[in-house]
Design an enzyme around this catalytic site. Structure first.
Site, PDB file in Angstrom:
ATOM      1  N   GLU A  73      21.172  70.999  83.731  1.00 49.81           N
ATOM      2  CA  GLU A  73      19.825  71.059  83.484  1.00 49.81           C
ATOM      3  C   GLU A  73      19.158  71.567  84.942  1.00 49.81           C
ATOM      4  O   GLU A  73      18.268  72.229  84.780  1.00 49.81           O
ATOM      5  CB  GLU A  73      19.008  69.414  82.939  1.00 49.81           C
ATOM      6  CG  GLU A  73      19.485  68.996  81.948  1.00 49.81           C
ATOM      7  CD  GLU A  73      18.819  69.805  80.487  1.00 49.81           C
ATOM      8  OE1 GLU A  73      17.971  70.684  80.956  1.00 49.81           O
ATOM      9  OE2 GLU A  73      19.120  69.455  79.335  1.00 49.81           O
ATOM     10  N   ARG A  85      16.789  74.954  84.945  1.00 48.58           N
ATOM     11  CA  ARG A  85      15.579  74.883  85.055  1.00 48.58           C
ATOM     12  C   ARG A  85      15.026  74.953  86.587  1.00 48.58           C
ATOM     13  O   ARG A  85      14.342  75.765  87.076  1.00 48.58           O
ATOM     14  CB  ARG A  85      15.224  73.543  84.762  1.00 48.58           C
ATOM     15  CG  ARG A  85      15.198  72.926  83.235  1.00 48.58           C
ATOM     16  CD  ARG A  85      14.783  71.833  83.000  1.00 48.58           C
ATOM     17  NE  ARG A  85      15.332  70.904  81.870  1.00 48.58           N
ATOM     18  CZ  ARG A  85      14.624  70.193  80.852  1.00 48.58           C
ATOM     19  NH1 ARG A  85      13.163  70.135  81.290  1.00 48.58           N
ATOM     20  NH2 ARG A  85      15.147  70.053  79.912  1.00 48.58           N
ATOM     21  N   ASP A 115      24.935  75.828  72.396  1.00 54.87           N
ATOM     22  CA  ASP A 115      24.148  76.851  72.193  1.00 54.87           C
ATOM     23  C   ASP A 115      24.312  77.861  73.378  1.00 54.87           C
ATOM     24  O   ASP A 115      24.633  78.900  73.198  1.00 54.87           O
ATOM     25  CB  ASP A 115      22.864  76.439  72.101  1.00 54.87           C
ATOM     26  CG  ASP A 115      22.333  75.379  72.960  1.00 54.87           C
ATOM     27  OD1 ASP A 115      23.021  75.086  73.710  1.00 54.87           O
ATOM     28  OD2 ASP A 115      21.334  75.005  72.798  1.00 54.87           O
ATOM     29  N   GLU A 147      12.911  77.763  70.912  1.00 58.92           N
ATOM     30  CA  GLU A 147      13.833  79.071  70.495  1.00 58.92           C
ATOM     31  C   GLU A 147      13.178  79.704  69.272  1.00 58.92           C
ATOM     32  O   GLU A 147      13.579  80.937  69.298  1.00 58.92           O
ATOM     33  CB  GLU A 147      15.029  78.163  69.798  1.00 58.92           C
ATOM     34  CG  GLU A 147      15.867  77.555  70.742  1.00 58.92           C
ATOM     35  CD  GLU A 147      15.418  75.942  71.208  1.00 58.92           C
ATOM     36  OE1 GLU A 147      14.438  75.531  70.601  1.00 58.92           O
ATOM     37  OE2 GLU A 147      15.673  75.603  72.428  1.00 58.92           O
TER      38      GLU A 147
END
Ligand SMILES: *[C@@H]1O[C@H](CO)[C@@H](O)[C@H](O)[C@H]1NC(C)=O
Ligand SMILES: *[C@@H]1O[C@H](CO)[C@@H](O)[C@H](O)[C@H]1NC(C)=O
Ligand SMILES: *[C@@H]1O[C@H](CO)[C@@H](O)[C@H](O)[C@H]1NC(C)=O
Ligand SMILES: *[C@@H]1O[C@H](CO)[C@@H](O)[C@H](O)[C@H]1NC(C)=O
Length: 611
Positions: A156, A160, A286, A504
């Site tokens: 993360e 980010r 993903d 998405e």
């Protein structure tokens, strides 16, 4: 057999021939009429029964909109961004995220003002100078050292925080961003100290150690190549580049024969080999798939290993994980798990998987899929080391124009992603749905339907691709029986009914609009933006919404930073007249941070051993 249809056909024959005889017309005409109606019946059964595509009359019509209106809509998205960001600044900065119902804040990452850093490039694109300047104080002031008993979540933080710093640097060339990115990339690097080089879950920045289980999820162990490669490029540090290439190297060496060449969800971080057989493009998998293509594109399409991996993964998905729903013929992608009876599809369709249509469209747009020899590739030979069944699948794919096929898959999937919003009373898409399958209805693999479509003369749009209406039946069933009926007619039930402000779907709409130029993708994005405005806006920001499938949606006290970094950015770019981030010059990381396409110089190639 479908009896009513057959009877109807016979009636037509009987009536027609008696009419003809009455007029003194010969038996030859009767035979001809009979043959004609048989032909019509054959056509009917091919068209409706076997594949059952929707007619093109099923189109949603949008009134034309002038360029000025689109620009105005992009400004409405900018206003939404300002509303969300000002709420964050007022009640949460420099903590991580705003809680938009209670006007409080939460440090759910490292307390390094993640919403501000995640938002930098969006502000730059939107021309928000004052907000950008204020956010930059966090870039200057953040202390990357955390208390000794805490750990930084590697994945993360990379996508980010590091991604945010890097893309803001790419857009502005402001050196403080490069310096802070280098510090952050270095402080996170202990994560890579494992036998395989795949990173562990977390890093203790005081002790300089890594932390977490020795089995990692695909997305978390393989979504950092772009960030570290670009960091290596702008700092000239070999160690960053080396980190970037570990995932590719491991994937090339992994034994994926029993997984059809696709990358399963869990991996052994010691051995660098796959640990389970769960194949998915959704949660926990993903972005690893996304980075296979994007790493290739960002480094100017030199690394053929990544291209081959992309073709193998997409081929497995197209052949094995894409289905058509039985009534509405919605195209969807699911995951397959190991059950007692073997690997079987779950028929879950996740919002997280809705990045896939955008990725397929990007691939169809940028790769010579219909002429792979051009880049020295033999497509069917990629299946040489796979099982015979998989090899047949590659041959089936190769019998179509691969570029068309990828683009059709993209369009059909993106439409279903959109419809999961448009079907709900709120206009917001649920996080997970489960598609109708089994029972009296056999599941229909998309590629089987595609072959039927071709055999029966390519009538109408390809299966799952023609434009479809949102669901107009009972949207709020009150009891189990009504729910069952709605499920049966709508083709799915809502399994997880919250809209998490996720990007998405609008991400894919944006890429499809840029790739095809078809304005319907913009209109669909506008539908979604209006639903967000109507349902998710709070006095200080935007909230995750639960129960999107009812007339009583419930806001939750959370506004993830990706709502500003991704959802609003993609909507803004979708409505802007200018193509601010051309897809052949920039590549978005999985948090929608654009990095420039670059080539390694001869010296870099030599020094780093890269292609
Ligand atoms: C949060 O802040 C907004 C904007 O100032 C205000 O309208 C709203 O009433 C506040 N909500 C709470 C729960 O304090
Ligand atoms: C950053 O935080 C650590 C731990 O709290 C502290 O020891 C260090 O002095 C801080 N660095 C700066 C530049 O403030
Ligand atoms: C991971 O692989 C190593 C080396 O092959 C093996 O010793 C270990 O047991 C494996 N761990 C798991 C959890 O499978
Ligand atoms: C491509 O590879 C296949 C083997 O999988 C082979 O039969 C075929 O001849 C190859 N085509 C070319 C053009 O080399």
């Amino acid at each position: 057999m479908n009896f009513p249809a057959k009877l109807l056909g016979n009636n037509v024959v009987t009536k027609a021939s008696s009419l003809l005889r009455h007029r003194g017309i010969s038996i030859r005409h009767v035979v001809f009429a009979f043959a004609l109606s048989i032909a019509l019946l054959v056509l009917y059964f091919n068209y409706f029964r076997r594949t059952g595509y929707s007619f093109p009359i099923d189109v949603m019509h949008y009134a034309p909109v002038t360029p000025e209106v689109w620009t105005d809509r992009s400004f409405q998205v900018r206003d939404a961004f300002l509303h969300a960001y000002h709420g964050y600044e007022r009640f949460a900065f420099p903590n991580d995220e705003l809680r938009p119902l209670s006007n409080t804040s939460i440090n759910n990452f490292n307390g390094w003002a993640v919403t501000a850093v995640d938002s930098l490039d969006t502000m730059h694109m939107m021309g928000l100078e004052q907000e950008y300047k204020r956010a930059m104080t966090a870039v200057h002031d953040t202390n990357f050292t955390l208390p000794a008993n805490t750990r930084v979540p590697f994945f993360e933080t990379v996508i980010r925080q590091l991604g945010g710093l890097l893309s803001a640097y790419a857009l502005t060339n402001d050196d403080i961003l490069r310096i802070r990115a280098d510090q952050l990339g270095t402080i996170l690097a202990p994560a890579f100290r494992t036998a395989s080089g795949f990173p562990k879950y977390g890093v203790n920045t005081v002790r300089g150690t890594s932390d977490g289980p020795l089995v990692g999820s695909l997305a978390e162990i393989a979504s950092y190549q772009m960030e570290y490669a670009y960091l290596g490029k702008i700092t000239g540090k070999k160690e960053h580049v080396d980190r970037a290439t570990t995932a590719t190297r491991n994937f090339v060496n992994a034994d994926l024969r029993q997984h059809g060449g696709m990358y399963p969800m869990f991996w052994n971080i010691s051995s660098g080999q796959a640990k389970d057989a769960h194949l998915s493009v959704g949660a926990a998998s993903d972005s690893a798939h996304e980075y296979i293509l994007k790493q290739y594109l960002m480094t100017a399409r030199k690394d053929k290993a990544n291209l081959e991996m992309y073709l193998r993964f997409t081929s497995h998905v197209l052949n094995n994980l894409m289905y058509i729903s039985p009534n509405r013929h919605l195209l969807y992608v699911t995951d397959s798990k190991l059950y007692r009876t073997g690997n079987r599809p779950t028929h879950n369709f996740e919002h997280l998987s809705c990045f896939l249509p955008g990725l397929l469209a990007l691939g169809a747009h940028t790769l010579p899929l219909n002429n792979l020899e051009e880049v020295g590739l033999n497509f069917t030979a990629l299946a040489d080391d796979l099982l015979p069944k998989q090899k047949l699948g590659y041959e089936a794919l190769a019998s179509f124009d691969l570029k068309d096929l990828h683009l059709w898959a993209a369009e059909g999937l993106a439409q279903t992603c959109y419809l999961t919003y448009a079907d709900q009373p709120t206009g917001l898409g649920p996080d997970i749905i489960n598609m109708l399958s089994g029972g009296s209805r056999p599941e229909i693999l998309w590629m089987d339907a595609m072959q039927d479509w071709r055999t029966s003369g390519r009538i109408g749009p390809p299966p799952g691709v023609g434009d479809k209406h949102p669901w107009v039946g009972d949207r709020t069933p009150r009891n189990a029986r009504e729910r069952e009926m709605a499920y049966a007619m709508r083709d799915y039930y809502v399994k997880n009914a919250d809209y998490q402000l996720r990007p998405e779907t609008v991400e894919s709409l944006y890429i499809l609009y840029r790739v095809t130029g078809d304005v319907k993708w913009r209109h669909r994005g506008w539908d979604i933006f209006q639903a967000i405005e109507k349902e998710a806006k709070t006095p200080s920001g935007y909230a995750i919404i639960d129960k999107v499938d009812t007339y009583n949606p419930q806001p939750l006290d959370a506004m993830p930073s990706f709502f500003l970094a991704e959802t609003l950015k993609y909507l803004y770019l979708l409505f802007q007249q200018d193509d601010l981030v051309p897809l052949d010059k920039w590549v978005f990381n999985t948090e929608a941070h654009p990095f420039p396409v670059f080539e390694w110089t001869e010296e870099e190639k030599e020094a780093y051993g890269v292609l």
